[in-house]
Design a protein around this motif. Structure first.
Motif, PDB file in Angstrom:
ATOM      1  N   GLU A  95     -11.108  19.575  11.741  1.00 21.88           N
ATOM      2  CA  GLU A  95      -9.270  19.835  10.938  1.00 21.88           C
ATOM      3  C   GLU A  95      -8.423  19.000  11.870  1.00 21.88           C
ATOM      4  OE1 GLU A  95     -11.035  24.004  13.119  1.00 21.88           O
ATOM      5  OE2 GLU A  95     -12.027  22.313  12.629  1.00 21.88           O
ATOM      6  N   HIS A  96      -9.268  18.761  13.402  1.00 26.96           N
ATOM      7  CA  HIS A  96      -8.128  18.124  14.197  1.00 26.96           C
ATOM      8  C   HIS A  96      -8.280  16.520  13.604  1.00 26.96           C
ATOM      9  CE1 HIS A  96      -7.353  21.981  17.189  1.00 26.96           C
ATOM     10  NE2 HIS A  96      -6.930  22.027  15.767  1.00 26.96           N
ATOM     11  N   VAL A  97      -9.020  15.968  13.611  1.00 21.15           N
ATOM     12  CA  VAL A  97      -8.937  14.419  13.322  1.00 21.15           C
ATOM     13  C   VAL A  97      -8.583  14.105  12.266  1.00 21.15           C
ATOM     14  CG1 VAL A  97     -10.423  12.622  13.257  1.00 21.15           C
ATOM     15  CG2 VAL A  97     -10.696  15.225  14.532  1.00 21.15           C
ATOM     16  N   TYR A  98      -7.652  13.160  12.087  1.00 18.15           N
ATOM     17  CA  TYR A  98      -6.427  12.310  10.676  1.00 18.15           C
ATOM     18  C   TYR A  98      -7.070  10.536  11.003  1.00 18.15           C
ATOM     19  CZ  TYR A  98      -4.033  16.688  10.261  1.00 18.15           C
ATOM     20  OH  TYR A  98      -4.346  18.292  10.411  1.00 18.15           O
ATOM     21  N   PHE A  99      -7.691  10.615   9.991  1.00 19.50           N
ATOM     22  CA  PHE A  99      -7.944   9.002   9.650  1.00 19.50           C
ATOM     23  C   PHE A  99      -6.889   8.931   8.008  1.00 19.50           C
ATOM     24  CE2 PHE A  99     -11.131   9.444  12.010  1.00 19.50           C
ATOM     25  CZ  PHE A  99     -10.784   8.548  13.017  1.00 19.50           C
ATOM     26  N   LEU A 100      -6.506   7.593   8.124  1.00 16.78           N
ATOM     27  CA  LEU A 100      -6.178   6.909   6.251  1.00 16.78           C
ATOM     28  C   LEU A 100      -7.331   6.837   5.906  1.00 16.78           C
ATOM     29  CD1 LEU A 100      -3.297   4.442   7.788  1.00 16.78           C
ATOM     30  CD2 LEU A 100      -2.663   6.844   6.680  1.00 16.78           C
ATOM     31  N   ASP A 101      -6.870   7.038   4.288  1.00 15.58           N
ATOM     32  CA  ASP A 101      -8.026   7.303   3.578  1.00 15.58           C
ATOM     33  C   ASP A 101      -8.029   5.364   2.969  1.00 15.58           C
ATOM     34  OD1 ASP A 101     -10.523   7.620   1.673  1.00 15.58           O
ATOM     35  OD2 ASP A 101      -9.029   8.748   0.023  1.00 15.58           O
ATOM     36  N   GLY A 102      -9.062   5.074   3.503  1.00 20.57           N
ATOM     37  CA  GLY A 102      -8.751   3.055   2.767  1.00 20.57           C
ATOM     38  C   GLY A 102      -9.517   3.476   1.056  1.00 20.57           C
ATOM     39  N   LEU A 103      -9.918   4.811   0.003  1.00 17.63           N
ATOM     40  CA  LEU A 103     -10.461   4.771  -0.782  1.00 17.63           C
ATOM     41  C   LEU A 103      -9.200   5.086  -1.580  1.00 17.63           C
ATOM     42  CD1 LEU A 103     -13.936   6.028  -0.416  1.00 17.63           C
ATOM     43  CD2 LEU A 103     -12.918   2.718  -1.048  1.00 17.63           C
ATOM     44  N   LYS A 146      -5.853   5.359  -4.273  1.00 21.12           N
ATOM     45  CA  LYS A 146      -5.367   4.182  -5.531  1.00 21.12           C
ATOM     46  C   LYS A 146      -3.814   4.553  -5.156  1.00 21.12           C
ATOM     47  CE  LYS A 146      -9.089   3.768  -6.184  1.00 21.12           C
ATOM     48  NZ  LYS A 146     -10.331   2.437  -6.506  1.00 21.12           N
ATOM     49  N   ASP A 147      -3.406   5.144  -4.245  1.00 20.36           N
ATOM     50  CA  ASP A 147      -1.648   5.942  -4.154  1.00 20.36           C
ATOM     51  C   ASP A 147      -1.646   4.911  -2.485  1.00 20.36           C
ATOM     52  OD1 ASP A 147       0.613   6.192  -3.798  1.00 20.36           O
ATOM     53  OD2 ASP A 147       1.066   7.472  -5.525  1.00 20.36           O
ATOM     54  N   TYR A 148      -1.100   4.187  -2.743  1.00 15.47           N
ATOM     55  CA  TYR A 148      -0.857   3.636  -1.078  1.00 15.47           C
ATOM     56  C   TYR A 148       0.089   4.744  -0.573  1.00 15.47           C
ATOM     57  CZ  TYR A 148      -4.099  -0.741  -2.303  1.00 15.47           C
ATOM     58  OH  TYR A 148      -5.328  -0.936  -2.640  1.00 15.47           O
ATOM     59  N   ALA A 149       1.284   4.635  -1.131  1.00 15.61           N
ATOM     60  CA  ALA A 149       2.199   5.309  -0.609  1.00 15.61           C
ATOM     61  C   ALA A 149       1.954   6.385   0.180  1.00 15.61           C
ATOM     62  CB  ALA A 149       3.236   4.405  -1.715  1.00 15.61           C
ATOM     63  N   LYS A 150       1.397   6.810  -1.423  1.00 17.91           N
ATOM     64  CA  LYS A 150       1.675   7.937  -0.568  1.00 17.91           C
ATOM     65  C   LYS A 150       0.508   8.829   0.211  1.00 17.91           C
ATOM     66  CE  LYS A 150      -0.051  12.405  -2.875  1.00 17.91           C
ATOM     67  NZ  LYS A 150      -0.860  13.333  -5.288  1.00 17.91           N
ATOM     68  N   GLU A 151      -0.540   7.995   0.116  1.00 15.94           N
ATOM     69  CA  GLU A 151      -1.120   8.144   1.463  1.00 15.94           C
ATOM     70  C   GLU A 151      -0.907   8.372   2.572  1.00 15.94           C
ATOM     71  OE1 GLU A 151      -4.650   8.748   3.471  1.00 15.94           O
ATOM     72  OE2 GLU A 151      -4.179   9.878   1.435  1.00 15.94           O
ATOM     73  N   CYS A 152       0.239   6.819   3.082  1.00 16.68           N
ATOM     74  CA  CYS A 152       0.888   6.783   4.317  1.00 16.68           C
ATOM     75  C   CYS A 152       1.790   7.508   4.652  1.00 16.68           C
ATOM     76  CB  CYS A 152       1.901   5.257   4.149  1.00 16.68           C
ATOM     77  SG  CYS A 152       0.317   3.305   3.669  1.00 16.68           S
ATOM     78  N   ALA A 153       2.883   8.157   3.675  1.00 20.03           N
ATOM     79  CA  ALA A 153       2.918   8.736   3.677  1.00 20.03           C
ATOM     80  C   ALA A 153       3.097  10.862   4.327  1.00 20.03           C
ATOM     81  CB  ALA A 153       4.503   9.734   2.073  1.00 20.03           C
TER      82      ALA A 153
END
Length: 263
Positions: free
Chosen positions: A102-110, A112-119
């Motif tokens: 729960e302490h590990v964060y990665f961006l989700d390459g799958l 469909k909403d790039y802006a939401k994921e990055c925000a």
């Protein structure tokens, strides 16, 4: 800017690992005082990862109260794909230490909403009060994370197109077939990295010499994204002798002379 120059890759890797342990232990992390660390992928940090895993095994450091943020992910590649950065970091480092999932964060390459994921990624960093230490590598063209040449120096986490030189460099992870390398990634931005309390960029080998020269002796320009480190109050470039071959001899002598302390 602090420039740490070591004899070779092994010496540099050990110093980098020692420095990470020093920073974590100095912070005295606890459940209410977490240490936040940004992690790179690629081949440069492998030696550092090896030493960090050994230090954990020897009881010299604990990662129980450390939070990790990955720097990016290929668009179209998920967590279980062996070509992804998330898989790579778990396989090469995270599975060997006492990190909480729960302490590990990665961006989700799958996504469909790039802006939401990055925000959401940026919001998670803010949730922890920012990153204490961001560690990164540098490309031959001076890119940091996946902020390629001519990226905005004010950029935040976003989707980004990779340059041909980066695609070629990363093809070594795709059976040396450049056509298999996803051309789009999600990446932290330059400002995201610069917001960290401290940034350490590792550079090894003569092929990184041009990037190093422009980072240290050149002006600040989006043509060489690594040059932005000149504006960070606590930036470290940790490199080996081979990466300094295009620096002026006086520059190398200066940094070697003033860097007498271990940390």
């Amino acid at each position: 800017m602090r420039v740490v120059i070591k004899k070779d890759y092994e010496e540099l890797s050990r110093w980098a690992a020692d420095y990470v342990v020093y920073r974590i232990n100095k912070h005295h992390p606890s459940p209410k005082r977490l240490f936040v660390l940004g992690l790179p992928s690629g081949s440069t940090p492998l030696g550092m990862f090896k030493h960090l895993a050994q230090y954990y095994k020897e009881g010299k450091v604990s990662f129980e109260n450390v939070v990790f943020f990955g720097m990016g992910e290929y668009i179209g590649i998920g967590a279980g794909d062996e070509h992804g950065f998330q898989y790579y970091l778990w396989d090469k480092f995270l599975k060997y230490i006492n990190i909480k999932k729960e302490h590990v964060y990665f961006l989700d390459g799958l996504t469909k909403d790039y802006a939401k994921e990055c925000a959401a990624y940026e919001a998670n960093i803010k949730k922890y009060g920012g990153v204490n230490l961001f560690i990164g590598g540098v490309g031959v063209d001076g890119h940091i994370a996946f902020n390629e040449p001519y990226s905005s120096l004010c950029s935040r986490t976003r989707a980004k197109m990779l340059t041909p030189s980066t695609l070629k460099a990363n093809s070594r992870f795709f059976d040396n077939d450049i056509s298999k390398v996803p051309p789009l990634v999600l990446t932290i931005g330059i400002s995201t990295m610069m917001d960290a309390e401290e940034v350490m960029i590792m550079a090894t080998g003569a092929e990184k010499a041009n990037a190093l020269k422009n980072a240290i002796e050149g002006g600040i320009t989006h043509a060489w994204p690594i040059s932005i480190l000149q504006q960070h109050p606590h930036a470290i470039i940790a490199c080996d002798d081979a990466a300094t071959v295009k620096l002026e001899s006086e520059t190398v002598a200066y940094f070697k002379e003033i860097d007498k302390n271990k940390f």
